[in-house]
Scaffold this motif. Structure first.
Motif, PDB file in Angstrom:
ATOM      1  N   GLN A 118       0.835  -1.201   0.000  1.00  0.00           N
ATOM      2  CA  GLN A 118       0.000   0.000   0.000  1.00  0.00           C
ATOM      3  C   GLN A 118       0.874   1.257   0.000  1.00  0.00           C
ATOM      4  OE1 GLN A 118      -3.451  -0.175   0.033  1.00  0.00           O
ATOM      5  NE2 GLN A 118      -3.369  -2.400  -0.008  1.00  0.00           N
ATOM      6  N   THR A 165     -11.184   3.795  -7.413  1.00  0.00           N
ATOM      7  CA  THR A 165     -11.268   3.237  -6.084  1.00  0.00           C
ATOM      8  C   THR A 165     -12.741   3.000  -5.745  1.00  0.00           C
ATOM      9  OG1 THR A 165     -10.524   3.537  -3.800  1.00  0.00           O
ATOM     10  CG2 THR A 165     -11.378   5.499  -4.926  1.00  0.00           C
ATOM     11  N   ASN A 166     -13.067   2.736  -4.482  1.00  0.00           N
ATOM     12  CA  ASN A 166     -14.462   2.526  -4.071  1.00  0.00           C
ATOM     13  C   ASN A 166     -15.283   3.782  -4.363  1.00  0.00           C
ATOM     14  OD1 ASN A 166     -14.189  -0.152  -2.588  1.00  0.00           O
ATOM     15  ND2 ASN A 166     -12.664   1.081  -1.546  1.00  0.00           N
ATOM     16  N   LEU A 209      -9.361  -0.735   6.006  1.00  0.00           N
ATOM     17  CA  LEU A 209      -9.261   0.654   5.553  1.00  0.00           C
ATOM     18  C   LEU A 209      -9.706   0.738   4.100  1.00  0.00           C
ATOM     19  CD1 LEU A 209      -5.765   1.421   7.109  1.00  0.00           C
ATOM     20  CD2 LEU A 209      -7.971   2.258   7.949  1.00  0.00           C
ATOM     21  N   ARG A 210     -10.520   1.748   3.817  1.00  0.00           N
ATOM     22  CA  ARG A 210     -11.031   1.918   2.464  1.00  0.00           C
ATOM     23  C   ARG A 210     -10.962   3.394   2.045  1.00  0.00           C
ATOM     24  NH1 ARG A 210     -10.454  -2.638   2.543  1.00  0.00           N
ATOM     25  NH2 ARG A 210     -11.843  -4.368   1.968  1.00  0.00           N
ATOM     26  N   GLU A 211     -10.815   3.564   0.754  1.00  0.00           N
ATOM     27  CA  GLU A 211     -10.789   4.889   0.128  1.00  0.00           C
ATOM     28  C   GLU A 211     -12.102   5.048  -0.631  1.00  0.00           C
ATOM     29  OE1 GLU A 211      -7.804   7.047  -3.146  1.00  0.00           O
ATOM     30  OE2 GLU A 211      -7.868   4.868  -2.938  1.00  0.00           O
ATOM     31  N   SER A 241      -6.311   8.985   0.046  1.00  0.00           N
ATOM     32  CA  SER A 241      -6.369   8.822   1.501  1.00  0.00           C
ATOM     33  C   SER A 241      -7.519   7.865   1.819  1.00  0.00           C
ATOM     34  CB  SER A 241      -6.577  10.163   2.214  1.00  0.00           C
ATOM     35  OG  SER A 241      -7.791  10.760   1.804  1.00  0.00           O
ATOM     36  N   ASP A 242      -7.463   7.214   2.992  1.00  0.00           N
ATOM     37  CA  ASP A 242      -8.490   6.235   3.336  1.00  0.00           C
ATOM     38  C   ASP A 242      -8.988   6.411   4.769  1.00  0.00           C
ATOM     39  OD1 ASP A 242      -6.241   5.299   4.662  1.00  0.00           O
ATOM     40  OD2 ASP A 242      -6.073   3.446   3.510  1.00  0.00           O
ATOM     41  N   ARG A 274      -6.801  -3.626   3.362  1.00  0.00           N
ATOM     42  CA  ARG A 274      -6.660  -2.217   3.004  1.00  0.00           C
ATOM     43  C   ARG A 274      -6.626  -2.084   1.484  1.00  0.00           C
ATOM     44  NH1 ARG A 274      -1.720   2.110   4.196  1.00  0.00           N
ATOM     45  NH2 ARG A 274      -3.057   3.958   4.275  1.00  0.00           N
ATOM     46  N   LYS A 275      -7.257  -1.037   0.983  1.00  0.00           N
ATOM     47  CA  LYS A 275      -7.192  -0.741  -0.447  1.00  0.00           C
ATOM     48  C   LYS A 275      -7.073   0.773  -0.621  1.00  0.00           C
ATOM     49  CE  LYS A 275     -10.739  -2.742  -2.420  1.00  0.00           C
ATOM     50  NZ  LYS A 275     -11.603  -3.274  -3.495  1.00  0.00           N
ATOM     51  N   LEU A 276      -5.858   1.235  -0.694  1.00  0.00           N
ATOM     52  CA  LEU A 276      -5.597   2.658  -0.928  1.00  0.00           C
ATOM     53  C   LEU A 276      -4.860   2.784  -2.251  1.00  0.00           C
ATOM     54  CD1 LEU A 276      -5.506   5.637  -0.042  1.00  0.00           C
ATOM     55  CD2 LEU A 276      -3.355   5.112   1.124  1.00  0.00           C
TER      56      LEU A 276
END
Length: 313
Positions: A118, A165-166, A209-211, A241-242, A274-276
């Motif tokens: 990440q 991203t999301n 953690l998600r963005e 940022s997330d 986590r996906k940032l």
């Protein structure tokens, strides 16, 4: 793109496609081709080829896809793989065959390995195992990226790919059986408030953690890149940022005005830790998001309230 250029938005009624549609209308584009899924089944190769031969769109935003959250991705694995492969293969190939000037394929951050370093850089693609729950969808999206790259390499097609991203925003899906985390929380907290429930149960531990990127910001980025980006590599699109799912839940709870408690069901899956997205390439090209998360959630809750009868709450 000229204001009179013939532009096809595949998936114009979905959250992403409708945002791109709004952006193009706002910018003064007048020659937009829009087809509902009942008018044109993008899984049908013959129908897609006939459509492209008749219309010959110059620019294509490929935002059509079968999408869903962890539950839907995991249950309907065959459909997510088959439908998405059919949609993107048919549209990309027909765009090439009919001389399209440019095509943009919209993927997803789930293309990256589950445990990739990440923040996620574009060169992390295919360096590790995918998150198992959404592997079919991710594989389809990876195939779309590679198809655009292959058509560029073999035929010289100006086909580009972006990996958002999301996402969240107007026209999101609030169905609890197949929606993503943010709209699902909006509905859960709203219903709990209306029914005076003492607590809301949410999946997992709340630690991932998600963005989150507002759909209107994505549309602005897509428009900017369609005008300014013609390179072979795909680009991440995000905010850089997330937040933890727990923090997101508290934020949505406050926006909705729910005063009960949150119970986390740790027997349910968390998904990827986590996906940032690393958005340094996007920022270097001159584009950054403009809608902060709390503002975006407030706008999205208003969208949900406007569609409340649809979801029988």
């Amino acid at each position: 793109m000229e204001k009179s250029s013939k532009i096809y938005i595949a998936g114009h009624r979905g959250m992403v496609g409708s945002a791109i549609h709004r952006k193009l209308v706002q910018e003064g584009f007048t020659n937009l081709i829009l087809k509902t899924s009942s008018e044109l089944d993008l899984r049908n190769q013959a129908a897609v080829r006939a459509f492209f031969e008749a219309e010959k769109p110059e620019y294509i935003f490929l935002a059509a896809a079968k999408v869903g959250g962890i539950m839907a991705n995991n249950i309907y694995r065959a459909e997510f793989l088959n439908d998405n492969l059919l949609i993107q293969n048919n549209v990309i190939d027909s765009a090439y065959r009919n001389g399209a000037t440019k095509l943009m394929f919209l993927g997803s951050s789930c293309i990256y390995p589950k445990l990739a370093p990440q923040p996620l850089q574009e060169d992390a693609l295919l360096t590790g195992l995918l998150e198992p729950t959404n592997e079919p969808y991710a594989i389809a999206k990876i195939a779309g990226i590679k198809m655009c790259e292959a058509y560029r390499s073999q035929y010289g097609s100006n086909f580009i790919s972006v990996m958002p991203t999301n996402l969240y925003g107007p026209n999101d899906n609030y169905d609890l059986n197949n929606s993503h985390v943010l709209p699902a929380m909006i509905r859960k907290f709203h219903e709990a408030k209306e029914e005076n429930k003492p607590f809301v149960e949410l999946w997992g531990t709340g630690s991932p953690l998600r963005e989150f990127l507002h759909a209107d910001d994505l549309a602005a980025a897509c428009y900017y890149l369609m005008l300014n980006y013609d390179e072979p590599g795909f680009l991440n699109v995000g905010v850089g940022s997330d937040v933890s799912i727990k923090s997101l839940a508290e934020m949505i709870k406050n926006v909705v005005g729910y005063e009960g408690e949150i119970h986390w069901n740790s027997d349910k899956p968390d998904g990827t830790p986590r996906k940032l997205m690393d958005v340094s390439k996007l920022h270097a090209l001159g584009w950054k998001h403009s809608i902060d998360l709390e503002e975006g959630i407030t706008m999205t809750y208003q969208d949900f309230l406007s569609k409340i009868e649809t979801y029988a709450v």
